[in-house]
Design a protein around this motif. Structure first.
Motif, short mmCIF file in Angstrom:
data_model
loop_
_atom_site.label_atom_id
_atom_site.label_comp_id
_atom_site.label_asym_id
_atom_site.label_seq_id
_atom_site.Cartn_x
_atom_site.Cartn_y
_atom_site.Cartn_z
N GLY A 1 4.06 -6.52 -30.38
CA GLY A 1 4.57 -5.71 -31.48
C GLY A 1 6.08 -5.62 -31.43
N VAL A 2 6.63 -5.09 -30.32
CA VAL A 2 8.07 -5.00 -30.10
C VAL A 2 8.37 -5.64 -28.75
N ASN A 3 9.18 -6.68 -28.75
CA ASN A 3 9.50 -7.45 -27.55
C ASN A 3 11.00 -7.33 -27.30
N ILE A 4 11.38 -6.58 -26.26
CA ILE A 4 12.79 -6.35 -25.96
C ILE A 4 13.17 -7.17 -24.73
N GLN A 5 14.05 -8.14 -24.94
CA GLN A 5 14.51 -9.01 -23.87
C GLN A 5 15.92 -8.68 -23.39
N GLY A 6 16.65 -7.88 -24.17
CA GLY A 6 17.99 -7.48 -23.78
C GLY A 6 17.99 -6.20 -22.96
N LYS A 7 19.18 -5.64 -22.72
CA LYS A 7 19.34 -4.43 -21.92
C LYS A 7 19.86 -3.28 -22.78
N HIS A 8 19.61 -2.06 -22.31
CA HIS A 8 20.19 -0.85 -22.90
C HIS A 8 19.83 -0.68 -24.37
N ASN A 9 18.62 -1.07 -24.73
CA ASN A 9 18.13 -0.86 -26.08
C ASN A 9 17.27 0.41 -26.13
N LEU A 10 17.17 1.00 -27.33
CA LEU A 10 16.38 2.20 -27.53
C LEU A 10 15.28 1.93 -28.55
N ALA A 11 14.03 2.26 -28.19
CA ALA A 11 12.91 2.27 -29.13
C ALA A 11 12.46 3.72 -29.27
N ASN B 1 -1.70 -5.55 -32.14
CA ASN B 1 -1.04 -6.82 -31.89
C ASN B 1 -1.82 -7.61 -30.84
N ARG B 2 -1.61 -8.92 -30.81
CA ARG B 2 -2.43 -9.77 -29.94
C ARG B 2 -2.15 -9.51 -28.45
N PHE B 3 -0.90 -9.26 -28.10
CA PHE B 3 -0.55 -9.04 -26.71
C PHE B 3 -0.06 -7.59 -26.52
N ASP B 4 1.09 -7.37 -25.91
CA ASP B 4 1.55 -6.00 -25.63
C ASP B 4 2.02 -5.30 -26.90
N GLY B 5 1.82 -3.98 -26.92
CA GLY B 5 2.40 -3.19 -27.99
C GLY B 5 3.91 -3.16 -27.89
N PHE B 6 4.42 -2.78 -26.70
CA PHE B 6 5.86 -2.77 -26.41
C PHE B 6 6.08 -3.52 -25.11
N LEU B 7 6.97 -4.51 -25.12
CA LEU B 7 7.30 -5.27 -23.92
C LEU B 7 8.79 -5.14 -23.65
N SER B 8 9.14 -4.76 -22.41
CA SER B 8 10.54 -4.78 -21.96
C SER B 8 10.65 -5.79 -20.83
N ASP B 9 11.37 -6.87 -21.10
CA ASP B 9 11.52 -7.91 -20.09
C ASP B 9 12.95 -7.95 -19.57
N ASN B 10 13.57 -6.74 -19.52
CA ASN B 10 14.89 -6.62 -18.93
C ASN B 10 15.08 -5.18 -18.46
N GLU B 11 16.23 -4.88 -17.92
CA GLU B 11 16.49 -3.58 -17.31
C GLU B 11 17.06 -2.58 -18.32
N CYS B 12 16.90 -1.31 -18.00
CA CYS B 12 17.63 -0.21 -18.65
C CYS B 12 17.33 -0.07 -20.13
N ASN B 13 16.09 -0.31 -20.53
CA ASN B 13 15.66 0.00 -21.88
C ASN B 13 14.93 1.34 -21.89
N THR B 14 15.02 2.05 -23.01
CA THR B 14 14.47 3.40 -23.11
C THR B 14 13.49 3.47 -24.27
N PHE B 15 12.31 4.08 -24.01
CA PHE B 15 11.25 4.22 -25.00
C PHE B 15 10.92 5.71 -25.12
N ILE B 16 11.09 6.26 -26.31
CA ILE B 16 10.89 7.69 -26.52
C ILE B 16 10.00 7.91 -27.75
N TYR B 17 8.94 8.69 -27.58
CA TYR B 17 8.06 9.13 -28.69
C TYR B 17 7.45 7.97 -29.47
#
Length: 327
Positions: A159-169, A177-193
């Motif tokens: 659904g949401v694939n975050i490969q960069g850093k310091h992003n906010l969802a 979605n077929r695979f993960d709902g939210f994927l973080s494949d890097n450091e320092c990402n934030t997921f709220i609510y």
């Protein structure tokens, strides 16, 4: 200056070519079979449609490797109230900075619905839908971007694939979605609510360390509700009815995971409420109930487990490690 399409210019591309920095383009209702590229000298222009399902940018028969909107060489672009569909690559491709997408539906594209390129930063995606795309709903390769109040569903990858850093969802929905709902494949990402449900793998999958998840919900996913790497912070999340664990903490590099799991609700998961792989984690004030296996499964050593509430788990605590403190 205000430019109306098709009254003043026959196509969106013609309107952009005619626009100067800061101009506004209004697009009437209708089907526009064109790809829109935004090059140099177009900073701060606005492109406003007549509404989702009314102004439709369609990529049918335009050829291969074509994007719906490609923000190539200008910043501070605003795009609103448009449907973008059926392009052979991305529905929207953002290569620049500080752009705003709002109230856009992106659907049935042959790659990711929306792609924010590596090096693009401070872009805002607000109240958008990305559905039924052939890859990710939203792919973020850049750093310091914001995905807020948007929906990604029925995409054939994440659904949401975050490969960069310091992003906010913030406050997004990712479902079916077929695979993960939210994927973080890097450091320092934030997921709220955020809410992640009925996805084919994890609800939230953090494959690198130093990610932060606050007050999210993960419900009825086919794998773990939350899967996180070392040095993560999970606070106030709810994970229930997932096919595996409510939360799984692991380390891709070393045994010292050092994650903090605080005040989460873990209930009715098919395996453990919380599975701890690695050392020196802190698990404090969580509510763990009615999980099919153990409430908390401790695999390694020197973890601190304290002030948690347990109710009707098969086993409340399964301690396989050494020197764990359980209070």
């Amino acid at each position: 200056m205000i430019i109306n399409v098709p009254e003043d210019e026959p196509s969106i591309s013609d309107a952009i070519n005619a626009a100067r920095e800061g101009d506004t383009i209004y697009i009437a209702a209708g089907l526009f079979n064109e790809a829109v590229n935004i090059g140099v000298g177009k900073n701060r222009i606005r492109i406003i449609g007549s509404g989702i399902g009314k102004t439709i940018i369609d990529g049918t028969n335009l050829g291969s490797n074509i994007d719906g909107f490609n923000i190539q060489a200008s910043n501070f672009i605003t795009i609103e109230n448009i449907t973008i569909q059926k392009f052979s690559r991305f529905g929207v491709f953002i290569q620049q900075n500080e752009n705003i997408l709002s109230h856009i539906k992106i659907t049935a594209n042959q790659s990711d619905g929306l792609c924010i390129e590596n090096g693009a930063y401070h872009n805002v995606v607000l109240q958008c839908e990305s559905i039924e795309n052939e890859r990710d709903g939203i792919l973020v390769l850049g750093n310091h971007n914001f995905i807020m109040k948007s929906t990604s569903s029925h995409n054939k990858d994440c659904g949401v694939n975050i490969q960069g850093k310091h992003n906010l969802a913030f406050n997004n929905i990712s479902t079916s979605n077929r695979f993960d709902g939210f994927l973080s494949d890097n450091e320092c990402n934030t997921f709220i609510y955020n809410t992640s449900s009925n996805n084919g793998e994890d609800g939230f999958d953090s494959e690198k360390n130093l990610n932060y998840l606050f007050w999210n919900k993960s419900i009825q996913n086919e794998d773990d509700g939350f899967e996180v790497d070392s040095n993560s912070l999970l606070l106030g999340n709810e994970s229930k009815y997932n096919k595996k664990n409510g939360i799984e903490v692991f380390s891709s590099k070393e045994k010292e995971t050092k994650s903090r799991i605080l005040q989460n609700l873990l209930t009715n998961n098919n395996n453990h409420g919380l599975s701890l792989e690695g050392n020196k984690n802190l698990v404090d004030k969580n509510t763990v109930k009615q999980n099919d296996s153990s409430g908390i499964n401790i695999i390694n050593d020197e973890n601190v487990i304290r002030s948690n509430q347990y109710h009707q788990n098969k086993i409340n605590i399964n301690n396989k490690g050494k020197r764990n403190t359980i209070d």
